[in-house]
Motif scaffolding. Structure first.
Motif, PDB file in Angstrom:
ATOM      1  N   PHE A   1       0.980  -1.087  -0.109  1.00 14.12           N
ATOM      2  CA  PHE A   1      -0.031  -0.006   0.000  1.00 14.12           C
ATOM      3  C   PHE A   1       0.993   1.287   0.051  1.00 14.12           C
ATOM      4  O   PHE A   1       1.858   1.366   0.887  1.00 14.12           O
ATOM      5  N   PRO A   2       0.633   2.096  -0.802  1.00 16.04           N
ATOM      6  CA  PRO A   2       1.447   3.326  -1.038  1.00 16.04           C
ATOM      7  C   PRO A   2       1.544   4.153  -0.010  1.00 16.04           C
ATOM      8  O   PRO A   2       2.870   4.940   0.152  1.00 16.04           O
ATOM      9  N   ASP A   3       0.443   4.560   0.655  1.00 16.33           N
ATOM     10  CA  ASP A   3       0.541   5.747   1.730  1.00 16.33           C
ATOM     11  C   ASP A   3       0.159   5.205   3.061  1.00 16.33           C
ATOM     12  O   ASP A   3      -0.462   4.316   2.880  1.00 16.33           O
TER      13      ASP A   3
ATOM     14  N   LYS B   1      -3.741   2.633   7.456  1.00 13.77           N
ATOM     15  CA  LYS B   1      -4.320   2.855   8.562  1.00 13.77           C
ATOM     16  C   LYS B   1      -5.710   2.045   8.375  1.00 13.77           C
ATOM     17  O   LYS B   1      -6.247   1.533   9.115  1.00 13.77           O
ATOM     18  N   ILE B   2      -6.290   2.340   7.142  1.00  9.25           N
ATOM     19  CA  ILE B   2      -7.477   1.478   6.844  1.00  9.25           C
ATOM     20  C   ILE B   2      -7.377   0.000   7.104  1.00  9.25           C
ATOM     21  O   ILE B   2      -7.831  -0.624   7.629  1.00  9.25           O
ATOM     22  N   ALA B   3      -6.111  -0.388   6.398  1.00  3.18           N
ATOM     23  CA  ALA B   3      -5.752  -1.867   6.191  1.00  3.18           C
ATOM     24  C   ALA B   3      -5.471  -2.078   7.749  1.00  3.18           C
ATOM     25  O   ALA B   3      -6.040  -3.484   8.145  1.00  3.18           O
ATOM     26  N   ASP B   4      -5.084  -1.558   8.740  1.00  5.35           N
ATOM     27  CA  ASP B   4      -4.845  -1.969  10.236  1.00  5.35           C
ATOM     28  C   ASP B   4      -6.221  -2.023  10.704  1.00  5.35           C
ATOM     29  O   ASP B   4      -6.378  -3.040  11.609  1.00  5.35           O
ATOM     30  N   LYS B   5      -7.005  -1.304  10.367  1.00  7.95           N
ATOM     31  CA  LYS B   5      -8.189  -1.165  11.187  1.00  7.95           C
ATOM     32  C   LYS B   5      -9.166  -2.368  10.577  1.00  7.95           C
ATOM     33  O   LYS B   5      -9.828  -3.264  11.303  1.00  7.95           O
ATOM     34  N   GLU B   6      -8.904  -2.665   9.350  1.00  8.86           N
ATOM     35  CA  GLU B   6      -9.811  -3.862   8.548  1.00  8.86           C
ATOM     36  C   GLU B   6      -8.846  -5.402   9.164  1.00  8.86           C
ATOM     37  O   GLU B   6      -9.840  -6.112   9.636  1.00  8.86           O
ATOM     38  N   ILE B   7      -7.711  -5.278   9.480  1.00 13.01           N
ATOM     39  CA  ILE B   7      -7.192  -6.230   9.903  1.00 13.01           C
ATOM     40  C   ILE B   7      -7.443  -6.734  11.541  1.00 13.01           C
ATOM     41  O   ILE B   7      -7.796  -7.904  11.971  1.00 13.01           O
ATOM     42  N   LYS B   8      -7.592  -5.813  12.166  1.00  6.00           N
ATOM     43  CA  LYS B   8      -7.906  -5.847  13.605  1.00  6.00           C
ATOM     44  C   LYS B   8      -9.399  -6.278  13.497  1.00  6.00           C
ATOM     45  O   LYS B   8      -9.764  -7.251  14.390  1.00  6.00           O
ATOM     46  N   GLU B   9     -10.468  -5.774  13.012  1.00  6.27           N
ATOM     47  CA  GLU B   9     -11.641  -6.224  12.919  1.00  6.27           C
ATOM     48  C   GLU B   9     -11.913  -7.809  12.398  1.00  6.27           C
ATOM     49  O   GLU B   9     -12.615  -8.480  13.039  1.00  6.27           O
ATOM     50  N   LEU B  10     -11.083  -8.076  11.447  1.00  6.45           N
ATOM     51  CA  LEU B  10     -11.182  -9.598  10.972  1.00  6.45           C
ATOM     52  C   LEU B  10     -10.698 -10.383  12.010  1.00  6.45           C
ATOM     53  O   LEU B  10     -10.985 -11.667  12.036  1.00  6.45           O
ATOM     54  N   GLU B  11      -9.511  -9.925  12.612  1.00  2.00           N
ATOM     55  CA  GLU B  11      -9.018 -10.853  13.679  1.00  2.00           C
ATOM     56  C   GLU B  11      -9.984 -11.301  14.621  1.00  2.00           C
ATOM     57  O   GLU B  11     -10.171 -12.546  15.219  1.00  2.00           O
ATOM     58  N   GLU B  12     -10.701 -10.123  15.178  1.00  2.00           N
ATOM     59  CA  GLU B  12     -11.684 -10.289  16.033  1.00  2.00           C
ATOM     60  C   GLU B  12     -12.776 -11.030  15.754  1.00  2.00           C
ATOM     61  O   GLU B  12     -13.536 -12.111  16.436  1.00  2.00           O
ATOM     62  N   LYS B  13     -13.239 -10.713  14.321  1.00  2.00           N
ATOM     63  CA  LYS B  13     -14.415 -11.832  13.872  1.00  2.00           C
ATOM     64  C   LYS B  13     -14.014 -13.318  13.783  1.00  2.00           C
ATOM     65  O   LYS B  13     -14.959 -14.134  14.149  1.00  2.00           O
ATOM     66  N   ILE B  14     -12.766 -13.426  13.530  1.00  2.00           N
ATOM     67  CA  ILE B  14     -12.424 -14.797  13.514  1.00  2.00           C
ATOM     68  C   ILE B  14     -12.162 -15.553  14.723  1.00  2.00           C
ATOM     69  O   ILE B  14     -12.652 -16.785  15.027  1.00  2.00           O
ATOM     70  N   LYS B  15     -11.808 -14.788  15.835  1.00  2.00           N
ATOM     71  CA  LYS B  15     -11.833 -15.238  17.066  1.00  2.00           C
ATOM     72  C   LYS B  15     -13.240 -15.636  17.824  1.00  2.00           C
ATOM     73  O   LYS B  15     -13.163 -16.704  18.540  1.00  2.00           O
ATOM     74  N   LYS B  16     -14.093 -14.833  17.287  1.00  3.03           N
ATOM     75  CA  LYS B  16     -15.537 -15.029  17.908  1.00  3.03           C
ATOM     76  C   LYS B  16     -15.945 -16.448  17.240  1.00  3.03           C
ATOM     77  O   LYS B  16     -16.692 -17.107  17.969  1.00  3.03           O
ATOM     78  N   GLU B  17     -15.623 -16.664  16.215  1.00  4.51           N
ATOM     79  CA  GLU B  17     -16.312 -17.812  15.496  1.00  4.51           C
ATOM     80  C   GLU B  17     -15.313 -19.169  15.849  1.00  4.51           C
ATOM     81  O   GLU B  17     -15.049 -19.848  16.144  1.00  4.51           O
TER      82      GLU B  17
END
Length: 50
Positions: A27-29, A34-50
């Motif tokens: 990712f260039p900038d 920051k958006i990717a960091d947010k998405e990664i954290k949300e996806l990790e939480e989603k995976i942990k819950k299931e």
């Protein structure tokens, strides 16, 4: 021992997480990172819950 099948939502979340992790450094900038960091954290939480 039977292997537990993953739900479709869980599989999609894992695929999305792998995408973000694989292309994070390309990712260039910092705004997109920051958006990717947010998405990664949300996806990790989603995976942990299931």
């Amino acid at each position: 021992m039977k292997k537990k099948r993953k739900s479709k939502k869980l599989q999609e979340a894992e695929d999305d997480l792998l995408f973000y992790l694989e292309f994070y450094k390309k990712f260039p900038d910092s705004y997109k990172k920051k958006i990717a960091d947010k998405e990664i954290k949300e996806l990790e939480e989603k995976i942990k819950k299931e």
